[in-house]
Scaffold this motif. Structure first.
Motif, short mmCIF file in Angstrom:
data_model
loop_
_atom_site.label_atom_id
_atom_site.label_comp_id
_atom_site.label_asym_id
_atom_site.label_seq_id
_atom_site.Cartn_x
_atom_site.Cartn_y
_atom_site.Cartn_z
N ALA A 191 39.78 32.64 46.86
CA ALA A 191 39.05 33.90 46.76
C ALA A 191 37.56 33.64 46.54
CB ALA A 191 39.61 34.74 45.62
N LYS A 192 37.25 32.66 45.71
CA LYS A 192 35.85 32.36 45.42
C LYS A 192 35.15 31.79 46.65
CE LYS A 192 32.93 30.03 42.02
NZ LYS A 192 32.08 31.21 41.81
N GLN A 193 35.86 30.96 47.43
CA GLN A 193 35.26 30.38 48.62
C GLN A 193 34.93 31.44 49.66
OE1 GLN A 193 38.08 27.45 49.93
NE2 GLN A 193 37.76 26.13 48.15
N GLN A 393 39.73 38.16 32.00
CA GLN A 393 39.22 38.17 33.37
C GLN A 393 38.82 36.77 33.73
OE1 GLN A 393 37.00 41.58 34.72
NE2 GLN A 393 35.46 40.28 35.68
N LEU A 394 39.26 36.29 34.88
CA LEU A 394 38.93 34.96 35.36
C LEU A 394 38.45 35.07 36.80
CD1 LEU A 394 41.91 32.82 33.98
CD2 LEU A 394 39.55 32.81 33.15
N PHE A 395 37.29 34.48 37.08
CA PHE A 395 36.74 34.44 38.43
C PHE A 395 36.65 35.83 39.06
CE2 PHE A 395 38.81 30.41 37.51
CZ PHE A 395 37.77 29.53 37.71
N GLY A 396 36.36 36.82 38.22
CA GLY A 396 36.17 38.16 38.71
C GLY A 396 37.44 38.98 38.85
N PHE A 397 38.61 38.42 38.54
CA PHE A 397 39.88 39.13 38.65
C PHE A 397 40.42 39.49 37.27
CE2 PHE A 397 39.72 36.91 42.69
CZ PHE A 397 40.29 37.81 43.58
N ARG A 422 46.49 37.33 49.45
CA ARG A 422 45.22 36.62 49.40
C ARG A 422 44.06 37.56 49.06
NH1 ARG A 422 44.04 31.70 53.47
NH2 ARG A 422 41.96 31.10 52.76
N ASN A 423 43.26 37.13 48.13
CA ASN A 423 42.06 37.87 47.67
C ASN A 423 42.38 39.20 47.01
OD1 ASN A 423 40.51 35.82 48.71
ND2 ASN A 423 40.02 36.89 50.61
N LYS A 424 43.66 39.47 46.75
CA LYS A 424 44.03 40.76 46.16
C LYS A 424 44.84 40.60 44.89
CE LYS A 424 46.35 45.14 47.09
NZ LYS A 424 47.18 45.92 48.05
N GLU A 425 45.97 39.88 44.94
CA GLU A 425 46.83 39.78 43.76
C GLU A 425 47.64 38.49 43.77
OE1 GLU A 425 49.54 43.10 43.96
OE2 GLU A 425 50.78 42.15 45.48
N TYR A 426 48.00 38.08 42.58
CA TYR A 426 48.91 36.94 42.39
C TYR A 426 49.84 37.33 41.26
CZ TYR A 426 50.63 32.21 41.36
OH TYR A 426 51.43 31.12 41.15
N ILE A 427 51.14 37.35 41.55
CA ILE A 427 52.13 37.77 40.56
C ILE A 427 53.17 36.65 40.43
CG2 ILE A 427 53.89 39.47 39.95
CD1 ILE A 427 52.38 41.44 41.81
N LYS A 428 53.41 36.23 39.21
CA LYS A 428 54.45 35.22 38.97
C LYS A 428 55.37 35.70 37.87
CE LYS A 428 54.02 31.44 36.43
NZ LYS A 428 53.64 30.10 35.95
N PHE A 429 56.67 35.66 38.14
CA PHE A 429 57.70 35.97 37.16
C PHE A 429 58.39 34.68 36.74
CE2 PHE A 429 58.86 40.70 38.16
CZ PHE A 429 57.56 41.05 37.84
#
Length: 480
Positions: A191-193, A393-397, A422-429
């Motif tokens: 996302a940062k790149q 908040q990390l890296f703007g998220f 990508r660039n929107k969400e990351y969800i881990k259960f």
């Protein structure tokens, strides 16, 4: 000189102020004193629920004179505690007699050490507002900076520093390992790149502040000196200009990351005065780089640099042991925040991390516990200690961490379900025996309350299989 009070709270950070505010609510007619080393203290503002037991908030800096009515303040440093006779002595020689005492003296930054005074002056720790102002001062003439560490502050600095070349040295195989897994780290980096550099400019006007601007006359210091203050809160970097002086690195360039590395040697170059750093990688190879100074962001250690008539019982990590009511082993002495270690039988979904979220919870719990003891009442531990939760908040998220979000203390007996856009969400259960034990939610997922309910209720998710994170299925409809 002497003072008397019913409740004495030591420390002007989130834990101490939260404790004092809880005491004002519970015992409005009692005398409450807050002993703080700086006249600038931290308090919680804009408390917003993210889920039933999880909140996000801002940390407000304010002068001690502006604290809630009913809280008396003394700007001084604790030197000695006589718990048998219920009094303390400060550095200035003031004796304060108390009925109940709460220690909220926080933590001190773990600084990388070279053992050489000349080089040590080129290493700074980022722990409180005062040290950030020192960072500002050094950045004004810097072109290359080395960040050592992989926690929240290191990650925020790597993202926020601009107009300077950043070297980021971490001991792990992925960034932000204190909070996230390798998958989430890759999500952040991609996302940062891909973020347009023009969108990374500060959205609000900020200025370089001097520490003296924040202090009343008589407490001001020379530039370059700073007192120990309270710990930083969430989004601390939004209030400061963190720009360097490099014309070669305009804007916010991606930091150069040195994975699985540690500093082996530091030398000062005789010609330029820059630091020459030798890094040692896990494979045994060496690498050299130059920088103007080092930011050591390698965590904190409990701070209790005062004497006691009886020995405080300490945990292996150096924290003061406290029970579920935040009581220490000394009579009528409590502790909260980074200085203490939870020594009670912990709930299956909660563990201790020295974060501002838990500082607020522990401080408020200590205040209610002291008030109950004073009133002769019985209370029970707050329900917030049933489930680990942290909003940051990390890296703007936006990031929400719940329960055993990285499988902490679960051994190998768990499975992971991941959904990434990508660039929107990351969800881990994190699932164990078909039940949700923890979760990482990055982005605007709106799943915090659902996950909180699933973890606390122990709902069997086996019938849903992998569909529990199917983007075409709204799991909120099932479980809220």
């Amino acid at each position: 000189m002497s003072r008397d009070c019913t409740f004495l709270v030591v420390g002007g950070g989130i834990a101490g102020v939260s404790c004092a505010e809880a005491l004002v609510i519970c015992c409005p007619s009692a005398s409450i004193l807050l002993l703080t080393e700086s006249s600038i203290v931290k308090s919680v503002a804009n408390l917003v629920p993210v889920a039933r037991y999880l909140h996000k908030f801002d940390v407000r800096e304010q002068n001690v004179k502006d604290l809630r009515a009913g809280i008396g303040t003394i700007v001084d440093q604790l030197e000695h505690i006589n718990s048998s006779e219920h009094w303390v002595r400060t550095k200035a020689g003031l004796v304060i007699k108390y009925r109940y005492l709460c220690l909220c003296t926080g933590g001190a930054a773990k600084l990388f050490s070279t053992g050489q005074a000349e080089l040590e002056a080129r290493i700074i720790g980022i722990r409180d507002t005062d040290s950030v102002l020192e960072l500002q001062r050094r950045l004004a003439s810097a072109k290359d900076v080395l960040i050592l560490g992989n926690g929240g502050i290191a990650s925020e600095l790597a993202h926020e520093l601009h107009d300077v070349k950043v070297h980021w040295v971490i001991k792990d195989g992925h960034i932000s390992a204190t909070f996230v897994d390798p998958g989430a780290a890759e999500f952040f980096q991609l996302a940062k790149q891909e973020t347009d550099q023009t969108t990374l400019a500060p959205s609000t006007a900020i200025k370089r502040m001097r520490y003296s601007e924040m202090l009343p006359t008589g407490e001001q210091q020379e530039e370059g000196e700073y007192k120990r203050g309270a710990a930083l809160g969430p989004d601390w970097h939004r209030s400061y200009d963190l720009s360097g002086s490099s014309a070669e690195s305009p804007g916010r360039e991606l930091p150069k990351i040195y994975y699985k590395s540690q500093i082996k040697q530091i030398e000062q170059l005789p010609d330029s005065g820059a630091l020459c750093i030798t890094l040692k990688h896990d494979d045994g190879s060496l690498e050299r780089l130059n920088c103007d100074f080092i930011v050591s962001a390698t965590g904190v250690q409990p701070r209790h640099d005062y004497d006691t008539d009886k020995q405080l019982q300490l945990a292996e990590d150096g924290g003061v042991n406290v029970d579920e009511m935040m009581r220490t082993n000394l009579s009528d002495v409590y502790a909260a925040g980074d200085v203490c270690t939870a020594a009670w039988a912990r709930a299956p979904h909660w563990f201790q991390m020295r974060l501002w979220t838990q500082a607020r919870q522990m401080g408020a719990m200590a205040g209610r516990s002291m008030a109950a003891a004073h009133e002769g009442e019985t209370i029970y531990q707050d329900f917030c200690f049933e489930l680990f939760g942290h909003v940051t908040q990390l890296f703007g998220f936006p990031v929400v961490l719940l329960g055993r979000f990285n499988g902490q203390d679960l051994g190998r007996d768990y499975e992971l379900l991941v959904r990434c856009t990508r660039n929107k969400e990351y969800i881990k259960f994190v699932l164990q025996n078909g039940r949700l034990r923890g979760a990482i939610l990055i982005g605007d997922t709106d799943l915090a309350e659902t996950c909180e309910n699933l973890i606390l209720n122990g709902t069997d998710l086996t019938p849903f299989g992998d569909d529990i994170l199917n983007p075409d299925i709204d799991i909120e409809d099932y479980f809220d």
